[in-house]
Motif scaffolding. Structure first.
Motif, PDB file in Angstrom:
ATOM      1  N   ALA A   9       0.834  -1.207   0.000  1.00 38.76           N
ATOM      2  CA  ALA A   9       0.000   0.000   0.000  1.00 38.76           C
ATOM      3  C   ALA A   9       0.867   1.255   0.000  1.00 38.76           C
ATOM      4  CB  ALA A   9      -0.940  -0.007   1.203  1.00 38.76           C
ATOM      5  N   LEU A  10       1.873   1.279   0.840  1.00 36.72           N
ATOM      6  CA  LEU A  10       2.749   2.444   0.897  1.00 36.72           C
ATOM      7  C   LEU A  10       3.528   2.605  -0.405  1.00 36.72           C
ATOM      8  CD1 LEU A  10       4.020   4.852   2.284  1.00 36.72           C
ATOM      9  CD2 LEU A  10       5.601   3.268   3.435  1.00 36.72           C
ATOM     10  N   ALA A  11       4.038   1.512  -0.937  1.00 36.91           N
ATOM     11  CA  ALA A  11       4.782   1.582  -2.198  1.00 36.91           C
ATOM     12  C   ALA A  11       3.896   2.117  -3.311  1.00 36.91           C
ATOM     13  CB  ALA A  11       5.341   0.216  -2.555  1.00 36.91           C
ATOM     14  N   GLY A  12       2.666   1.677  -3.359  1.00 35.74           N
ATOM     15  CA  GLY A  12       1.730   2.166  -4.368  1.00 35.74           C
ATOM     16  C   GLY A  12       1.458   3.651  -4.230  1.00 35.74           C
ATOM     17  N   ARG A  13       1.284   4.109  -3.007  1.00 36.79           N
ATOM     18  CA  ARG A  13       1.074   5.550  -2.779  1.00 36.79           C
ATOM     19  C   ARG A  13       2.278   6.353  -3.234  1.00 36.79           C
ATOM     20  NH1 ARG A  13       0.164   6.156   3.083  1.00 36.79           N
ATOM     21  NH2 ARG A  13       0.699   8.308   2.647  1.00 36.79           N
ATOM     22  N   LEU A  14       3.469   5.859  -2.907  1.00 31.02           N
ATOM     23  CA  LEU A  14       4.688   6.571  -3.294  1.00 31.02           C
ATOM     24  C   LEU A  14       4.832   6.621  -4.816  1.00 31.02           C
ATOM     25  CD1 LEU A  14       6.973   5.042  -0.574  1.00 31.02           C
ATOM     26  CD2 LEU A  14       6.538   7.496  -0.846  1.00 31.02           C
ATOM     27  N   ARG A  15       4.527   5.538  -5.481  1.00 30.36           N
ATOM     28  CA  ARG A  15       4.632   5.495  -6.946  1.00 30.36           C
ATOM     29  C   ARG A  15       3.665   6.477  -7.604  1.00 30.36           C
ATOM     30  NH1 ARG A  15       4.557  -0.683  -6.190  1.00 30.36           N
ATOM     31  NH2 ARG A  15       6.770  -1.233  -6.237  1.00 30.36           N
ATOM     32  N   ALA A  16       2.540   6.737  -6.958  1.00 33.40           N
ATOM     33  CA  ALA A  16       1.519   7.620  -7.528  1.00 33.40           C
ATOM     34  C   ALA A  16       1.713   9.090  -7.156  1.00 33.40           C
ATOM     35  CB  ALA A  16       0.137   7.156  -7.066  1.00 33.40           C
ATOM     36  N   MET A  17       2.635   9.381  -6.267  1.00 27.65           N
ATOM     37  CA  MET A  17       2.830  10.761  -5.809  1.00 27.65           C
ATOM     38  C   MET A  17       3.467  11.621  -6.886  1.00 27.65           C
ATOM     39  SD  MET A  17       4.152  10.658  -1.905  1.00 27.65           S
ATOM     40  CE  MET A  17       2.994  10.366  -0.601  1.00 27.65           C
ATOM     41  N   PRO A  18       3.064  12.880  -6.906  1.00 25.81           N
ATOM     42  CA  PRO A  18       3.718  13.803  -7.834  1.00 25.81           C
ATOM     43  C   PRO A  18       5.152  14.101  -7.385  1.00 25.81           C
ATOM     44  CG  PRO A  18       2.137  14.982  -6.473  1.00 25.81           C
ATOM     45  CD  PRO A  18       2.005  13.522  -6.143  1.00 25.81           C
ATOM     46  N   GLN A  19       5.936  14.535  -8.313  1.00 24.65           N
ATOM     47  CA  GLN A  19       7.334  14.852  -8.028  1.00 24.65           C
ATOM     48  C   GLN A  19       7.452  15.864  -6.895  1.00 24.65           C
ATOM     49  OE1 GLN A  19       9.513  16.188 -11.453  1.00 24.65           O
ATOM     50  NE2 GLN A  19      11.423  16.400 -10.334  1.00 24.65           N
ATOM     51  N   SER A  20       6.552  16.827  -6.859  1.00 23.54           N
ATOM     52  CA  SER A  20       6.628  17.859  -5.821  1.00 23.54           C
ATOM     53  C   SER A  20       6.501  17.253  -4.425  1.00 23.54           C
ATOM     54  CB  SER A  20       5.556  18.923  -6.047  1.00 23.54           C
ATOM     55  OG  SER A  20       4.263  18.342  -6.027  1.00 23.54           O
ATOM     56  N   ALA A  21       5.616  16.289  -4.252  1.00 26.10           N
ATOM     57  CA  ALA A  21       5.448  15.647  -2.941  1.00 26.10           C
ATOM     58  C   ALA A  21       6.671  14.810  -2.594  1.00 26.10           C
ATOM     59  CB  ALA A  21       4.194  14.782  -2.940  1.00 26.10           C
TER      60      ALA A  21
ATOM     61  N   ARG B  46       9.706  15.388  -3.571  1.00 16.67           N
ATOM     62  CA  ARG B  46      10.772  16.343  -3.231  1.00 16.67           C
ATOM     63  C   ARG B  46      10.580  16.970  -1.854  1.00 16.67           C
ATOM     64  NH1 ARG B  46      14.347  17.303  -7.084  1.00 16.67           N
ATOM     65  NH2 ARG B  46      13.746  17.124  -9.257  1.00 16.67           N
ATOM     66  N   ARG B  47       9.339  17.159  -1.441  1.00 10.27           N
ATOM     67  CA  ARG B  47       9.059  17.781  -0.137  1.00 10.27           C
ATOM     68  C   ARG B  47       9.364  16.858   1.031  1.00 10.27           C
ATOM     69  NH1 ARG B  47       4.413  19.766  -2.725  1.00 10.27           N
ATOM     70  NH2 ARG B  47       3.166  18.158  -1.709  1.00 10.27           N
ATOM     71  N   GLY B  48       9.781  15.655   0.765  1.00  6.75           N
ATOM     72  CA  GLY B  48      10.183  14.797   1.876  1.00  6.75           C
ATOM     73  C   GLY B  48       9.704  13.364   1.805  1.00  6.75           C
ATOM     74  N   ALA B  49       8.717  13.072   0.977  1.00 10.51           N
ATOM     75  CA  ALA B  49       8.197  11.712   0.922  1.00 10.51           C
ATOM     76  C   ALA B  49       9.272  10.723   0.461  1.00 10.51           C
ATOM     77  CB  ALA B  49       6.976  11.637   0.006  1.00 10.51           C
ATOM     78  N   ALA B  50      10.080  11.131  -0.510  1.00 10.65           N
ATOM     79  CA  ALA B  50      11.131  10.225  -1.006  1.00 10.65           C
ATOM     80  C   ALA B  50      12.190   9.974   0.062  1.00 10.65           C
ATOM     81  CB  ALA B  50      11.769  10.787  -2.275  1.00 10.65           C
ATOM     82  N   ALA B  51      12.515  10.998   0.834  1.00  7.94           N
ATOM     83  CA  ALA B  51      13.510  10.827   1.900  1.00  7.94           C
ATOM     84  C   ALA B  51      12.989   9.883   2.986  1.00  7.94           C
ATOM     85  CB  ALA B  51      13.875  12.180   2.500  1.00  7.94           C
ATOM     86  N   VAL B  52      11.723  10.030   3.343  1.00  5.69           N
ATOM     87  CA  VAL B  52      11.114   9.132   4.322  1.00  5.69           C
ATOM     88  C   VAL B  52      11.116   7.701   3.786  1.00  5.69           C
ATOM     89  CG1 VAL B  52       8.932   8.527   5.471  1.00  5.69           C
ATOM     90  CG2 VAL B  52       9.700  10.911   5.412  1.00  5.69           C
ATOM     91  N   ALA B  53      10.783   7.551   2.508  1.00  6.47           N
ATOM     92  CA  ALA B  53      10.744   6.220   1.891  1.00  6.47           C
ATOM     93  C   ALA B  53      12.125   5.590   1.848  1.00  6.47           C
ATOM     94  CB  ALA B  53      10.160   6.319   0.485  1.00  6.47           C
ATOM     95  N   LEU B  54      13.133   6.356   1.483  1.00  7.61           N
ATOM     96  CA  LEU B  54      14.485   5.813   1.433  1.00  7.61           C
ATOM     97  C   LEU B  54      14.949   5.393   2.821  1.00  7.61           C
ATOM     98  CD1 LEU B  54      17.070   5.102  -0.081  1.00  7.61           C
ATOM     99  CD2 LEU B  54      17.793   7.495   0.219  1.00  7.61           C
TER     100      LEU B  54
ATOM    101  N   VAL C 185       6.628   0.656   9.303  1.00  7.12           N
ATOM    102  CA  VAL C 185       5.966   0.955   8.020  1.00  7.12           C
ATOM    103  C   VAL C 185       4.778   1.887   8.269  1.00  7.12           C
ATOM    104  CG1 VAL C 185       4.662  -0.021   6.080  1.00  7.12           C
ATOM    105  CG2 VAL C 185       6.740  -1.171   6.905  1.00  7.12           C
ATOM    106  N   ASP C 186       4.032   1.641   9.335  1.00  7.14           N
ATOM    107  CA  ASP C 186       2.888   2.493   9.659  1.00  7.14           C
ATOM    108  C   ASP C 186       3.333   3.932   9.944  1.00  7.14           C
ATOM    109  OD1 ASP C 186       0.029   2.867  10.297  1.00  7.14           O
ATOM    110  OD2 ASP C 186       0.758   3.154  12.349  1.00  7.14           O
ATOM    111  N   ARG C 187       4.406   4.102  10.680  1.00  9.68           N
ATOM    112  CA  ARG C 187       4.894   5.449  10.974  1.00  9.68           C
ATOM    113  C   ARG C 187       5.333   6.157   9.693  1.00  9.68           C
ATOM    114  NH1 ARG C 187       9.486   5.123  14.264  1.00  9.68           N
ATOM    115  NH2 ARG C 187       9.442   2.865  14.253  1.00  9.68           N
ATOM    116  N   ALA C 188       5.992   5.440   8.811  1.00  8.61           N
ATOM    117  CA  ALA C 188       6.414   6.040   7.532  1.00  8.61           C
ATOM    118  C   ALA C 188       5.195   6.414   6.704  1.00  8.61           C
ATOM    119  CB  ALA C 188       7.318   5.075   6.774  1.00  8.61           C
ATOM    120  N   ALA C 189       4.188   5.557   6.673  1.00  9.60           N
ATOM    121  CA  ALA C 189       2.977   5.841   5.904  1.00  9.60           C
ATOM    122  C   ALA C 189       2.285   7.105   6.415  1.00  9.60           C
ATOM    123  CB  ALA C 189       2.022   4.644   5.959  1.00  9.60           C
ATOM    124  N   ARG C 190       2.257   7.287   7.718  1.00 13.51           N
ATOM    125  CA  ARG C 190       1.658   8.516   8.282  1.00 13.51           C
ATOM    126  C   ARG C 190       2.499   9.743   7.938  1.00 13.51           C
ATOM    127  NH1 ARG C 190       1.058   5.243  12.882  1.00 13.51           N
ATOM    128  NH2 ARG C 190       2.660   6.443  13.927  1.00 13.51           N
ATOM    129  N   ALA C 191       3.784   9.570   7.846  1.00 18.25           N
ATOM    130  CA  ALA C 191       4.684  10.704   7.573  1.00 18.25           C
ATOM    131  C   ALA C 191       4.601  11.196   6.136  1.00 18.25           C
ATOM    132  CB  ALA C 191       6.119  10.325   7.908  1.00 18.25           C
TER     133      ALA C 191
END
Length: 105
Positions: A13-25, A27-35, A97-103
């Motif tokens: 679920a989290l991976a799917g959300r990340l794949r669907a996020m726009p570049q702006s989101a 860049r604002r931190g979602a990719a750093a949280v995911a990494l 994973v839950d904490r990352a998903a909330r972040a």
């Protein structure tokens, strides 16, 4: 053997959300949280699979790979937990994973 389906579901679920996020989101931190999450999950998997070898750090493959890196690391950890993990380790992974998903909302 542990039932790791809840972890697989959460990771997918989290991976799917990340794949669907726009570049702006991303860049604002979602990719750093995911990494950070992917690296932690990969570290946990490696420690279970090869306890006598120091873990290798997952490289930063860029913004658009964040979802894939979470998926790969999460699936690797699920398999390691299924064969040699404990319920406590599974619960810790699910919490992480839950904490990352909330972040990244």
């Amino acid at each position: 053997m542990l039932d790791v389906n809840p972890l697989l579901t959460a990771v997918d679920a989290l991976a799917g959300r990340l794949r669907a996020m726009p570049q702006s989101a991303l860049r604002r931190g979602a990719a750093a949280v995911a990494l950070e999450l992917a690296r932690e999950l990969a570290d946990r998997a490696q420690r279970l699979e090869e306890p006598d070898r120091p873990p290798r750090e997952m490289p930063d493959a860029g913004l658009f790979a964040a979802g894939d890196q979470v998926a790969v690391a999460g699936n690797d950890l699920a398999e390691a937990l299924r064969t040699s993990g404990t319920a406590r380790e599974l619960d810790e992974a699910l919490d992480r994973v839950d904490r990352a998903a909330r972040a990244v909302r």
